[in-house]
Design a protein around this motif. Structure first.
Motif, PDB file in Angstrom:
ATOM      1  N   HIS A 162       0.831  -1.207   0.000  1.00 20.36           N
ATOM      2  CA  HIS A 162       0.000   0.000   0.000  1.00 20.36           C
ATOM      3  C   HIS A 162       0.866   1.256   0.000  1.00 20.36           C
ATOM      4  O   HIS A 162       0.593   2.217  -0.737  1.00 20.36           O
ATOM      5  CB  HIS A 162      -0.906   0.015   1.238  1.00 20.36           C
ATOM      6  CG  HIS A 162      -1.832  -1.150   1.332  1.00 20.36           C
ATOM      7  ND1 HIS A 162      -1.736  -2.096   2.326  1.00 20.36           N
ATOM      8  CD2 HIS A 162      -2.872  -1.537   0.550  1.00 20.36           C
ATOM      9  CE1 HIS A 162      -2.671  -2.996   2.170  1.00 20.36           C
ATOM     10  NE2 HIS A 162      -3.385  -2.696   1.092  1.00 20.36           N
ATOM     11  N   LEU A 163       1.910   1.257   0.833  1.00 21.15           N
ATOM     12  CA  LEU A 163       2.790   2.420   0.934  1.00 21.15           C
ATOM     13  C   LEU A 163       3.498   2.680  -0.389  1.00 21.15           C
ATOM     14  O   LEU A 163       3.605   3.832  -0.838  1.00 21.15           O
ATOM     15  CB  LEU A 163       3.813   2.208   2.047  1.00 21.15           C
ATOM     16  CG  LEU A 163       3.254   1.935   3.449  1.00 21.15           C
ATOM     17  CD1 LEU A 163       4.375   1.614   4.420  1.00 21.15           C
ATOM     18  CD2 LEU A 163       2.446   3.117   3.949  1.00 21.15           C
ATOM     19  N   ALA A 164       3.988   1.615  -1.016  1.00 18.48           N
ATOM     20  CA  ALA A 164       4.669   1.765  -2.305  1.00 18.48           C
ATOM     21  C   ALA A 164       3.719   2.302  -3.368  1.00 18.48           C
ATOM     22  O   ALA A 164       4.088   3.168  -4.178  1.00 18.48           O
ATOM     23  CB  ALA A 164       5.254   0.419  -2.742  1.00 18.48           C
ATOM     24  N   GLU A 216      15.853   8.458   6.755  1.00 19.70           N
ATOM     25  CA  GLU A 216      16.480   8.240   8.064  1.00 19.70           C
ATOM     26  C   GLU A 216      15.647   8.849   9.182  1.00 19.70           C
ATOM     27  O   GLU A 216      15.499   8.250  10.257  1.00 19.70           O
ATOM     28  CB  GLU A 216      17.892   8.814   8.099  1.00 19.70           C
ATOM     29  CG  GLU A 216      18.580   8.567   9.427  1.00 19.70           C
ATOM     30  CD  GLU A 216      20.081   8.771   9.385  1.00 19.70           C
ATOM     31  OE1 GLU A 216      20.713   8.667  10.467  1.00 19.70           O
ATOM     32  OE2 GLU A 216      20.629   9.029   8.291  1.00 19.70           O
ATOM     33  N   LEU A 217      15.099  10.018   8.940  1.00 21.84           N
ATOM     34  CA  LEU A 217      14.269  10.645   9.971  1.00 21.84           C
ATOM     35  C   LEU A 217      13.067   9.775  10.321  1.00 21.84           C
ATOM     36  O   LEU A 217      12.736   9.589  11.498  1.00 21.84           O
ATOM     37  CB  LEU A 217      13.809  12.027   9.503  1.00 21.84           C
ATOM     38  CG  LEU A 217      14.848  13.149   9.505  1.00 21.84           C
ATOM     39  CD1 LEU A 217      14.301  14.389   8.802  1.00 21.84           C
ATOM     40  CD2 LEU A 217      15.258  13.498  10.935  1.00 21.84           C
ATOM     41  N   VAL A 218      12.411   9.222   9.309  1.00 26.10           N
ATOM     42  CA  VAL A 218      11.211   8.435   9.568  1.00 26.10           C
ATOM     43  C   VAL A 218      11.553   7.082  10.183  1.00 26.10           C
ATOM     44  O   VAL A 218      10.718   6.468  10.861  1.00 26.10           O
ATOM     45  CB  VAL A 218      10.384   8.265   8.278  1.00 26.10           C
ATOM     46  CG1 VAL A 218      10.951   7.169   7.379  1.00 26.10           C
ATOM     47  CG2 VAL A 218       8.929   7.971   8.602  1.00 26.10           C
ATOM     48  N   SER A 219      12.777   6.603   9.992  1.00 20.74           N
ATOM     49  CA  SER A 219      13.175   5.352  10.629  1.00 20.74           C
ATOM     50  C   SER A 219      13.369   5.532  12.130  1.00 20.74           C
ATOM     51  O   SER A 219      13.224   4.576  12.896  1.00 20.74           O
ATOM     52  CB  SER A 219      14.463   4.821   9.996  1.00 20.74           C
ATOM     53  OG  SER A 219      15.589   5.587  10.394  1.00 20.74           O
ATOM     54  N   VAL A 220      13.691   6.755  12.553  1.00 19.93           N
ATOM     55  CA  VAL A 220      13.872   7.036  13.977  1.00 19.93           C
ATOM     56  C   VAL A 220      12.561   7.483  14.620  1.00 19.93           C
ATOM     57  O   VAL A 220      12.225   7.064  15.728  1.00 19.93           O
ATOM     58  CB  VAL A 220      14.968   8.113  14.175  1.00 19.93           C
ATOM     59  CG1 VAL A 220      15.089   8.506  15.650  1.00 19.93           C
ATOM     60  CG2 VAL A 220      16.310   7.603  13.654  1.00 19.93           C
ATOM     61  N   VAL A 233       4.650   9.428   1.046  1.00 15.44           N
ATOM     62  CA  VAL A 233       4.784   8.195   1.830  1.00 15.44           C
ATOM     63  C   VAL A 233       5.092   8.517   3.289  1.00 15.44           C
ATOM     64  O   VAL A 233       4.735   7.757   4.201  1.00 15.44           O
ATOM     65  CB  VAL A 233       5.868   7.289   1.209  1.00 15.44           C
ATOM     66  CG1 VAL A 233       7.264   7.834   1.461  1.00 15.44           C
ATOM     67  CG2 VAL A 233       5.758   5.868   1.750  1.00 15.44           C
ATOM     68  N   ILE A 234       5.739   9.648   3.565  1.00  9.01           N
ATOM     69  CA  ILE A 234       6.023  10.046   4.953  1.00  9.01           C
ATOM     70  C   ILE A 234       4.723  10.406   5.664  1.00  9.01           C
ATOM     71  O   ILE A 234       4.591  10.207   6.875  1.00  9.01           O
ATOM     72  CB  ILE A 234       7.003  11.229   4.975  1.00  9.01           C
ATOM     73  CG1 ILE A 234       8.269  10.901   4.171  1.00  9.01           C
ATOM     74  CG2 ILE A 234       7.384  11.592   6.399  1.00  9.01           C
ATOM     75  CD1 ILE A 234       9.067   9.734   4.718  1.00  9.01           C
ATOM     76  N   VAL A 235       3.750  10.916   4.920  1.00  9.83           N
ATOM     77  CA  VAL A 235       2.464  11.285   5.516  1.00  9.83           C
ATOM     78  C   VAL A 235       1.734  10.046   6.032  1.00  9.83           C
ATOM     79  O   VAL A 235       0.937  10.133   6.976  1.00  9.83           O
ATOM     80  CB  VAL A 235       1.601  12.044   4.485  1.00  9.83           C
ATOM     81  CG1 VAL A 235       0.246  12.418   5.063  1.00  9.83           C
ATOM     82  CG2 VAL A 235       2.330  13.307   4.022  1.00  9.83           C
ATOM     83  N   THR A 236       2.016   8.892   5.456  1.00  2.00           N
ATOM     84  CA  THR A 236       1.340   7.658   5.873  1.00  2.00           C
ATOM     85  C   THR A 236       1.928   7.071   7.147  1.00  2.00           C
ATOM     86  O   THR A 236       1.496   5.997   7.582  1.00  2.00           O
ATOM     87  CB  THR A 236       1.428   6.593   4.764  1.00  2.00           C
ATOM     88  OG1 THR A 236       2.810   6.218   4.573  1.00  2.00           O
ATOM     89  CG2 THR A 236       0.880   7.118   3.452  1.00  2.00           C
ATOM     90  N   ALA A 237       2.902   7.763   7.768  1.00  2.00           N
ATOM     91  CA  ALA A 237       3.561   7.206   8.963  1.00  2.00           C
ATOM     92  C   ALA A 237       2.559   6.896  10.066  1.00  2.00           C
ATOM     93  O   ALA A 237       2.750   5.948  10.833  1.00  2.00           O
ATOM     94  CB  ALA A 237       4.626   8.184   9.470  1.00  2.00           C
ATOM     95  N   GLY A 238       1.497   7.680  10.171  1.00  4.62           N
ATOM     96  CA  GLY A 238       0.502   7.453  11.212  1.00  4.62           C
ATOM     97  C   GLY A 238      -0.461   6.325  10.902  1.00  4.62           C
ATOM     98  O   GLY A 238      -1.254   5.937  11.780  1.00  4.62           O
ATOM     99  N   VAL A 278      10.687   1.984   1.466  1.00  2.00           N
ATOM    100  CA  VAL A 278       9.764   2.540   0.473  1.00  2.00           C
ATOM    101  C   VAL A 278      10.166   3.965   0.134  1.00  2.00           C
ATOM    102  O   VAL A 278      10.143   4.366  -1.041  1.00  2.00           O
ATOM    103  CB  VAL A 278       8.317   2.491   1.005  1.00  2.00           C
ATOM    104  CG1 VAL A 278       7.378   3.239   0.059  1.00  2.00           C
ATOM    105  CG2 VAL A 278       7.847   1.050   1.137  1.00  2.00           C
ATOM    106  N   THR A 279      10.574   4.736   1.127  1.00  4.80           N
ATOM    107  CA  THR A 279      10.948   6.133   0.908  1.00  4.80           C
ATOM    108  C   THR A 279      12.174   6.262   0.025  1.00  4.80           C
ATOM    109  O   THR A 279      12.223   7.105  -0.871  1.00  4.80           O
ATOM    110  CB  THR A 279      11.202   6.828   2.255  1.00  4.80           C
ATOM    111  OG1 THR A 279      10.031   6.725   3.074  1.00  4.80           O
ATOM    112  CG2 THR A 279      11.538   8.302   2.046  1.00  4.80           C
ATOM    113  N   ARG A 280      13.185   5.424   0.254  1.00  2.47           N
ATOM    114  CA  ARG A 280      14.456   5.633  -0.454  1.00  2.47           C
ATOM    115  C   ARG A 280      14.575   4.853  -1.757  1.00  2.47           C
ATOM    116  O   ARG A 280      15.376   5.225  -2.620  1.00  2.47           O
ATOM    117  CB  ARG A 280      15.627   5.294   0.460  1.00  2.47           C
ATOM    118  CG  ARG A 280      15.811   3.831   0.776  1.00  2.47           C
ATOM    119  CD  ARG A 280      16.969   3.642   1.760  1.00  2.47           C
ATOM    120  NE  ARG A 280      17.343   2.263   1.936  1.00  2.47           N
ATOM    121  CZ  ARG A 280      16.846   1.454   2.856  1.00  2.47           C
ATOM    122  NH1 ARG A 280      15.903   1.912   3.666  1.00  2.47           N
ATOM    123  NH2 ARG A 280      17.262   0.220   2.954  1.00  2.47           N
TER     124      ARG A 280
END
Length: 637
Positions: free
Chosen positions: A64-66, A114-118, A313-318, A330-332
């Motif tokens: 879904h994220l991809a 990297e930010l979203v991985s942390v 894709v970062i918006v889907t973090a929640g 998916v981000t990179r």
């Protein structure tokens, strides 16, 4: 009793009766108003019981994220804007423009990975500048990002309506038909977002495959056309008595040749034939190598609109089911797929069309009142010269679907941003209104609010060609998103510098423990600084052509061929209104709330997210299985 006394008594009795009637009437009204108030209170109570949640559902898996990342990036740009780039900079200049835009976008995406991985938190794009830089910066990013995506939704809806015009064989669809198409797209977009995130994610997975098939079909058709399949009506893009213009070069009687397919100079109203090469750009544009550089630079700023969108894709973090495991790859990586297609399609299109094709769209050229409504897509222009006349209409339907679905993703993005923005910065009323979800954890109020911006697509009705509204809205989007990207780069720089102050035993980017749990972006902070510089340059110089023409247009002998001053001013407003709103929000919030820049002690604890530590760590698996995880859900993972 005297007559006078009897009269007074009757008058008093009458007055008492009137008082009693008024009293009973007022009591009835009070009861009625109490009933209405009770009904209203009951309605409010039921609504609050229905919209009482403050969190989103974590249901989205890696496919879904991809799909959301791919669909949000591939809209109308590569199919339509590529022709505009060829007309400005030439076939090879178009390729260079997409490469230049990619060099700005990819470092941003690796920084965000990297930010979203942390910190894979809801409202991540707001959280990073808010946590690591300044509360005011987070607010400016949130509002600008939300509004920019609302504008993108309106732009793509207008583009889809403009594309539908091409089904009418140059005659165009009437005004009522265009209104119906816009309303239809707006309603479908709203309904698909209200269905819940799981259904929305599945819709995006279908769209993902449709767009891959569309891009692959375009590549195959361009190769076939170049090979001579389809019985071309003519073997060149333009035939003229002054010379012949081929796809990858120009040779004319005046001796000029352009073997690398880059325009010889910047001509604002576009090249219409070899005769336009006479004079080398004197009094018709900006001549020489400087003109070539400015042509490619301008094409790069326009190509950015096509390349932006992977940040979605970062918006889907929640709403990601396993955010720490799935979001970084998916981000990179997934973002390289659309960029790779863009590079390939731009090369293949450039092999079949030249910058002197008279059907190409030029953004500063004055539209002819009696001009047929032909497609701006270079792909449609190329295929219209073949004997298979059904191909342009089939692909046109695919392009329209691509634009609509990208607008659909823009509504998803803007609504989630408004939801997170309300949670972080809103007062109690704002939180109870826009930061709540229904029983299905869908932010209905945020979706309805953002969907109202889709009706900005009706601005296209003021311009029968739809060109000026699309240009202005897309320029607003690019300027605003560049400010958001720059803010994320600044946040990462602060994030990395702060990490150096932590004891290595707690957190060390070079340790195996960190790399097993998080993604470590390479070449940092160089990538962040490079992307920050690139975004700043795009913001500063995105509107330069319109400013130049407002000053110098009357000195050009082709001034009558250029659009009027009002449209040029609209270009300038579109280019700089996004950054203006961003800086106004930032400075205003900072002055009103007297916020201060974050010190390391303010975000020392931000590196540790124990609520995500229970998530299984990424593990190594065969390459084929890793690739397939972007397309199908791995049941054994």
């Amino acid at each position: 009793m005297s007559g006078t006394g009897a009269g007074r008594l009757s008058m008093n009795l009458g007055s008492l009766e009137e008082i009693e009637l008024q009293s009973s009437s007022s009591q009835g009204n009070a009861k009625g108003s109490d009933g209405r108030q009770t009904l209203a209170d009951e309605l409010v109570r039921r609504l609050r019981s229905y919209f009482h949640r403050y969190e989103l559902d974590r249901l989205l898996e890696r496919p879904h994220l991809a799909a959301i990342a791919f669909s949000g990036t591939v809209g109308m740009g590569i199919f339509v804007t590529s022709g505009e780039l060829v007309g400005i900079a030439g076939s090879m200049g178009c390729v260079i423009a997409y490469i230049g835009a990619g060099f700005i976008i990819v470092p941003v995406m690796r920084t965000l990975a990297e930010l979203v991985s942390v910190r894979p938190v809801s409202g991540a794009l707001i959280d990073y500048p808010h946590t690591f830089v300044d509360e005011a910066l987070g607010f400016a990013v949130g509002v600008t990002y939300c509004v920019a995506n609302c504008m993108s939704m309106a732009t793509l809806t207008s583009s889809a309506a403009r594309t539908s015009d091409n089904f009418a064989d140059g005659k165009g669809i009437d005004r009522k038909g265009i209104i119906g198409i816009i309303v239809g797209f707006c309603v479908i977009t709203l309904l698909s977002n209200l269905c819940g995130v799981k259904i929305y994610g599945n819709i995006e997975r279908v769209v993902f495959w449709l767009k891959i098939m569309l891009l692959t079909t375009v590549c195959i058709l361009m190769i076939l056309v170049k090979a001579g399949v389809g019985s071309l009506a003519d073997s060149s893009n333009v035939a003229s008595s002054n010379g012949t213009i081929h796809a990858l070069g120009v040779r004319s009687e005046n001796g000029y040749s352009n073997g690398n397919a880059i325009v010889p100079f910047l001509k604002f109203d576009g090249f219409k034939g070899p005769g336009d090469l006479v004079g080398g750009g004197y009094k018709t544009g900006i001549s020489g190598s400087w003109g070539q550089f400015l042509a490619i630079w301008t094409a790069t700023t326009l190509a950015l609109f096509s390349c932006m969108g992977g940040d979605i894709v970062i918006v889907t973090a929640g709403e990601a089911k396993k955010p720490r495991r799935d979001l970084p790859p998916v981000t990179r990586f997934m973002y390289l797929a659309p960029l790779g297609f863009y590079f390939l399609v731009s090369i293949l299109v450039g092999m079949n069309i030249n910058f002197m094709n008279p059907s190409l769209y030029h953004p500063w050229e004055k539209p002819a009142a009696d001009a047929p409504k032909i497609s701006h897509s270079p792909i449609i222009i190329i295929l219209s010269r073949t004997s298979v006349k059904v191909l342009p209409k089939v692909l046109n339907a695919g392009f329209m679907l691509s634009a609509y679905t990208a607008g659909n993703t823009a509504l998803f993005t803007s609504s989630r941003t408004l939801f997170s923005l309300s949670q972080v910065y809103g007062n109690q009323w704002v939180k109870d209104t826009f930061a709540t979800t229904n029983n299905g954890n869908t932010p209905v109020a945020a979706i309805l609010t953002c969907s109202a911006f889709s009706f900005l697509a009706f601005l296209g009705l003021a311009d029968p060609t739809f060109d000026q509204p699309i240009l202005s809205l897309s320029s607003f989007f690019v300027g605003g998103i560049c400010c958001v990207y720059a803010s994320q780069c600044i946040a990462f720089i602060k994030f990395k510098n702060g990490m150096k102050r932590l004891p290595p035993a707690q957190l060390d980017r070079d340790s195996e423990a960190y790399q097993a749990k998080h993604y470590r972006a390479h070449w940092q902070p160089l990538c962040a600084y490079f992307a920050l510089f690139g975004c700043a340059m795009m913001v500063l110089f995105s509107g330069w052509p319109a400013i130049y023409l407002l000053r110098e247009k009357r000195a050009l002998i082709t001034a009558n061929e250029l659009k009027n001053d009002g449209s040029l001013i609209a270009d300038v407003v579109g280019a700089y209104s996004g950054p203006f709103i961003f800086f106004t929000l930032y400075i205003g919030y900072k002055l009103i709330n007297k916020t201060k820049f974050r010190h390391f002690d303010d975000f020392r604890a931000a590196y540790f997210m124990p609520e995500f530590d229970g998530e299984p760590l990424p593990r190594k698996r065969p390459l084929w299985r890793e690739i397939m995880s972007y397309f199908i859900v791995d049941k054994y993972d």
